[in-house]
Design a protein around this motif. Structure first.
Motif, PDB file in Angstrom:
ATOM      1  N   UNK A   1       0.812  -1.217   0.000  1.00 17.27           N
ATOM      2  CA  UNK A   1       0.000   0.000   0.000  1.00 17.27           C
ATOM      3  C   UNK A   1       0.847   1.271   0.000  1.00 17.27           C
ATOM      4  N   UNK A   2       2.154   1.107   0.053  1.00 19.32           N
ATOM      5  CA  UNK A   2       3.054   2.265  -0.012  1.00 19.32           C
ATOM      6  C   UNK A   2       3.204   2.636  -1.485  1.00 19.32           C
ATOM      7  N   UNK A   3       2.954   3.893  -1.833  1.00 18.35           N
ATOM      8  CA  UNK A   3       2.895   4.289  -3.247  1.00 18.35           C
ATOM      9  C   UNK A   3       4.035   3.779  -4.121  1.00 18.35           C
ATOM     10  N   UNK A   4       5.268   3.866  -3.670  1.00 16.56           N
ATOM     11  CA  UNK A   4       6.392   3.453  -4.514  1.00 16.56           C
ATOM     12  C   UNK A   4       6.469   1.937  -4.708  1.00 16.56           C
ATOM     13  N   UNK A   5       5.701   1.185  -3.916  1.00 16.98           N
ATOM     14  CA  UNK A   5       5.733  -0.283  -4.014  1.00 16.98           C
ATOM     15  C   UNK A   5       4.446  -0.891  -4.541  1.00 16.98           C
ATOM     16  N   UNK A   6       3.462  -0.075  -4.855  1.00 17.18           N
ATOM     17  CA  UNK A   6       2.171  -0.622  -5.277  1.00 17.18           C
ATOM     18  C   UNK A   6       2.278  -1.515  -6.506  1.00 17.18           C
ATOM     19  N   UNK A   7       3.190  -1.218  -7.408  1.00 14.06           N
ATOM     20  CA  UNK A   7       3.308  -2.019  -8.623  1.00 14.06           C
ATOM     21  C   UNK A   7       4.181  -3.267  -8.453  1.00 14.06           C
TER      22      UNK A   7
END
Length: 178
Positions: free
Chosen positions: A169-175
């Motif tokens: 759920x952390x933006x830089x890890x969403x993908x």
């Protein structure tokens, strides 16, 4: 069965640690030190560490500064969550939340019940999301920080934890973290 799936990649998080205390300094901050040691031993990066007094403005100002820093993924606070007159961490931090994480308090208290018994009722441990930053507020005792990290956060902040992890759920890890 829930647990760490070693077939997935580990993605370290950038975690800041804030100690809330009128009496601690760097040499006597055993709770902040424990959190810093545990998170780095787990492979995460200690992004920042600071001590502030039990003052709403000091606590809120530091948490807000870290929330505004895109390099910080997670904030851990220790101290100020009890019922002493100067314990104001919930009053300082909760207004910053766009979402509260009610389950953290429940799971923390379940874990803590096994180590301190019903004394866990004296803690107002809580968590939530301020903008996209997760904030976890733990009691000031070293034992409570140990319980919080070892029994709850170590797993939930590990990107390999399944069935799901907050790391995704952390933006830089969403993908990269499903």
């Amino acid at each position: 069965m829930p647990g760490i799936d070693e077939s997935f990649a580990f993605h370290p998080l950038n975690i800041a640690v804030l100690t809330v205390s009128d009496t601690r300094d760097e040499a006597s901050d055993s709770s902040g030190a424990l959190l810093a040691e545990r998170l780095t031993a787990a492979g995460h990066k200690l992004a920042a560490r600071k001590i502030v007094t039990d003052e709403v403005e000091a606590i809120r100002g530091q948490v807000k500064a870290w929330v505004d820093d895109s390099a910080i993924d997670v904030i851990l606070t220790t101290g100020g969550t009890g019922f002493a007159p100067r314990d104001v961490t919930p009053e300082a931090v909760k207004p910053l939340f766009r979402r509260e994480m009610d389950g953290f308090s429940v799971v923390f208290h379940q874990a803590s019940l096994g180590t301190v018994g019903v004394s866990t009722l004296q803690s107002r441990a809580f968590a939530g999301q301020a903008e996209d930053t997760f904030v976890f507020c733990l009691p000031g005792s070293t034992g409570a920080c140990r319980d919080g990290w070892d029994l709850v956060l170590a797993l939930e902040l590990d990107s390999r934890y399944r069935p799901c992890s907050l790391a995704g759920q952390i933006p830089r890890l969403r993908d990269v973290c499903a």
